[in-house]
Design a protein around this motif. Sequence first.
Motif, PDB file in Angstrom:
ATOM      1  N   GLY A   1      59.462  58.843  34.075  1.00 47.66           N
ATOM      2  CA  GLY A   1      59.307  58.259  35.393  1.00 47.66           C
ATOM      3  C   GLY A   1      59.583  56.765  35.429  1.00 47.66           C
ATOM      4  O   GLY A   1      60.111  56.246  36.418  1.00 47.66           O
ATOM      5  N   THR A   2      59.249  56.061  34.339  1.00 51.09           N
ATOM      6  CA  THR A   2      59.450  54.605  34.320  1.00 51.09           C
ATOM      7  C   THR A   2      60.918  54.229  34.391  1.00 51.09           C
ATOM      8  O   THR A   2      61.238  53.091  34.765  1.00 51.09           O
ATOM      9  N   TRP A   3      61.811  55.149  34.064  1.00 51.21           N
ATOM     10  CA  TRP A   3      63.240  54.848  34.153  1.00 51.21           C
ATOM     11  C   TRP A   3      63.669  54.611  35.602  1.00 51.21           C
ATOM     12  O   TRP A   3      64.727  54.027  35.850  1.00 51.21           O
ATOM     13  N   PHE A   4      62.881  55.066  36.551  1.00 53.16           N
ATOM     14  CA  PHE A   4      63.272  55.051  37.960  1.00 53.16           C
ATOM     15  C   PHE A   4      62.451  54.076  38.806  1.00 53.16           C
ATOM     16  O   PHE A   4      62.602  54.050  40.021  1.00 53.16           O
ATOM     17  N   ARG A   5      61.619  53.266  38.176  1.00 55.41           N
ATOM     18  CA  ARG A   5      60.752  52.369  38.938  1.00 55.41           C
ATOM     19  C   ARG A   5      61.546  51.215  39.520  1.00 55.41           C
ATOM     20  O   ARG A   5      62.268  50.516  38.807  1.00 55.41           O
ATOM     21  N   ALA A   6      61.400  51.004  40.825  1.00 49.76           N
ATOM     22  CA  ALA A   6      62.121  49.913  41.494  1.00 49.76           C
ATOM     23  C   ALA A   6      61.627  48.550  41.017  1.00 49.76           C
ATOM     24  O   ALA A   6      62.408  47.601  40.911  1.00 49.76           O
ATOM     25  N   GLU A   7      60.327  48.444  40.751  1.00 44.78           N
ATOM     26  CA  GLU A   7      59.734  47.178  40.310  1.00 44.78           C
ATOM     27  C   GLU A   7      58.933  47.409  39.029  1.00 44.78           C
ATOM     28  O   GLU A   7      57.696  47.511  39.054  1.00 44.78           O
ATOM     29  N   PRO A   8      59.615  47.490  37.896  1.00 45.19           N
ATOM     30  CA  PRO A   8      58.924  47.819  36.646  1.00 45.19           C
ATOM     31  C   PRO A   8      57.928  46.770  36.175  1.00 45.19           C
ATOM     32  O   PRO A   8      57.071  47.060  35.332  1.00 45.19           O
ATOM     33  N   SER A   9      58.000  45.553  36.725  1.00 47.59           N
ATOM     34  CA  SER A   9      57.067  44.499  36.306  1.00 47.59           C
ATOM     35  C   SER A   9      55.702  44.633  36.970  1.00 47.59           C
ATOM     36  O   SER A   9      54.739  43.978  36.567  1.00 47.59           O
ATOM     37  N   THR A  10      55.588  45.489  37.998  1.00 47.20           N
ATOM     38  CA  THR A  10      54.309  45.701  38.678  1.00 47.20           C
ATOM     39  C   THR A  10      53.555  46.847  38.008  1.00 47.20           C
ATOM     40  O   THR A  10      54.159  47.688  37.330  1.00 47.20           O
ATOM     41  N   PRO A  11      52.232  46.917  38.163  1.00 45.88           N
ATOM     42  CA  PRO A  11      51.458  47.985  37.523  1.00 45.88           C
ATOM     43  C   PRO A  11      51.888  49.367  38.019  1.00 45.88           C
ATOM     44  O   PRO A  11      52.123  49.570  39.216  1.00 45.88           O
ATOM     45  N   ALA A  12      51.982  50.312  37.098  1.00 39.76           N
ATOM     46  CA  ALA A  12      52.349  51.679  37.461  1.00 39.76           C
ATOM     47  C   ALA A  12      51.206  52.354  38.204  1.00 39.76           C
ATOM     48  O   ALA A  12      50.034  52.178  37.848  1.00 39.76           O
TER      49      ALA A  12
END
Length: 534
Positions: free
Chosen positions: A487-498
Amino acid sequence: MPSFATHSIGTEAMEKRKFLNSIQERRTEAGKLVAGVAAVCNSENFKAPASNKPNAKCWDSHLSKESLSRPLCILKQAAGYINNPDMVSLGGGLPSSECFPFYDWSFRVPMPHDFPSKDLASADCPTTQTVSIGKHDVKAGISEYDLSIALNYGQATGSPQMMRFITEHTELVYNPPYADWKVCPTVGSTGALEQTIRMLCDRERGDTILTEEYSFSTALETFLPQGIKPVGVQMDDEGLLPDSMDEILSSWDEKSRGCRKPHVLYTIPSGQNPTGATQSLQRRRSIYAVCQKHDIFIIEDEPYYFIQMPPYQGKKIDSPEVSEDVETFLAGLVPSYLSLDVDGRVLRMDSFSKVLVPGSRLGWVTASAQIIERFIRHAEVANQGPSGVSQIMLWKLLDETWGHEGYLKWLISLKNSYTKKRDMLLAACDKYLPKSVVSWSPPTTGMFLWLKLDPLQHPDYPGRSIEDIEGGIFDQAIKNNVLCARGTWFRAEPSTPARGMFFRATYASATEEAMGIAIQRFGEAIRQSYHIDQ
């Protein structure tokens, strides 16, 4: 399938049949299409007679400096003179077709009358027809399109032959509610997105772009090198949340954000990649209203639009397949943003990749005349339009062999095939995944299933981060010989908490047996990570 609210399928179906019949009537009245090498074309030539629809808004304020500065391509414009049959051209750089080392092609294709009753995934081939293309079929009066035209240089707008089919298809399916819409063939949606982002966004202006909080990874990788920061909008099982988008835009502070307020939304409304979510008609209307409120331009990316399936009914014995007519199929589709667009604020991207052949790299965009004109100026110096090889092969299949109705029957059959594949994967999930920690919503469109894992129940959380736990499950799955996308491959803002832990599974190509094995192995990886007894 999402609710259609006041959408009247019966009335809509009758209108679709009426328009489908009118296409051939207009073609007959217009006469044979005569368009030679590098012929200049315009989708206005192939639309239904003008109605009382309004024109689109002007979008100058949304265009980038790069796009506004693009001039007409002089050599492409000069090609218009060649349309005069008495003109002897010494001005262009078009090679002679006599030098092309291809004399004819032939290929076998299935016939539309078998589509509704055949499983496309079956080993039994439906009735086929051999289609042939010669170098000089136009001169011989055999066809409107041949190798002498397709294998030469073309326009950024594609061939008139292919543009006619795409224009008619767009009007039949979407019927934009404003007058001055146009289409432009593309080299696929990835290339079209890159052009569109450069056309609408500027690094120098500190532009950002709204998108779902989990979005197509290649799209995110298109934004970032251009200096365009994606801003993730929260989602639910129906996709993007309009209230979340409105809150982001209403409270936007340029000073604290370090960038200006977004003016573009990129969304995948149907079978969203990676979550599989499909926006209902009401959800689309609400999102469009937010875009009107904040003057947001919408990029509608819809590769899975026609794979809209009935709701999952659980594992059951296969029942006889019910034939569906094309009018009911069209009327049952969730309306596109393009169909709701009264302002001309939508650029819709369509593609043949997911419904015919990905290797064709052929699709098209639809937008207002102003936006399409700027898109063409970019295409003239970027790719010079889609491949003539792809165009003539698909035109020969879609236009000359199947026709609009045959293509729609193909799409119905494709939907049926993917419905079976989806049901196979969901049945495997029901059987092999530990439901105490894994949940999912059965998709109604597309190719993807979004698996939600509960991090709160993991024995190592919160000592280990969600990203770390997800990575451990992924690594264990690889050891078990199964690949699911993180799922992390698709995060628009990976620097924010999941906000959760997810994996994407696809039912696009694997067999029923292979899907069962894969989900069983993935379930074992989850159990190992969560220390769940078998």
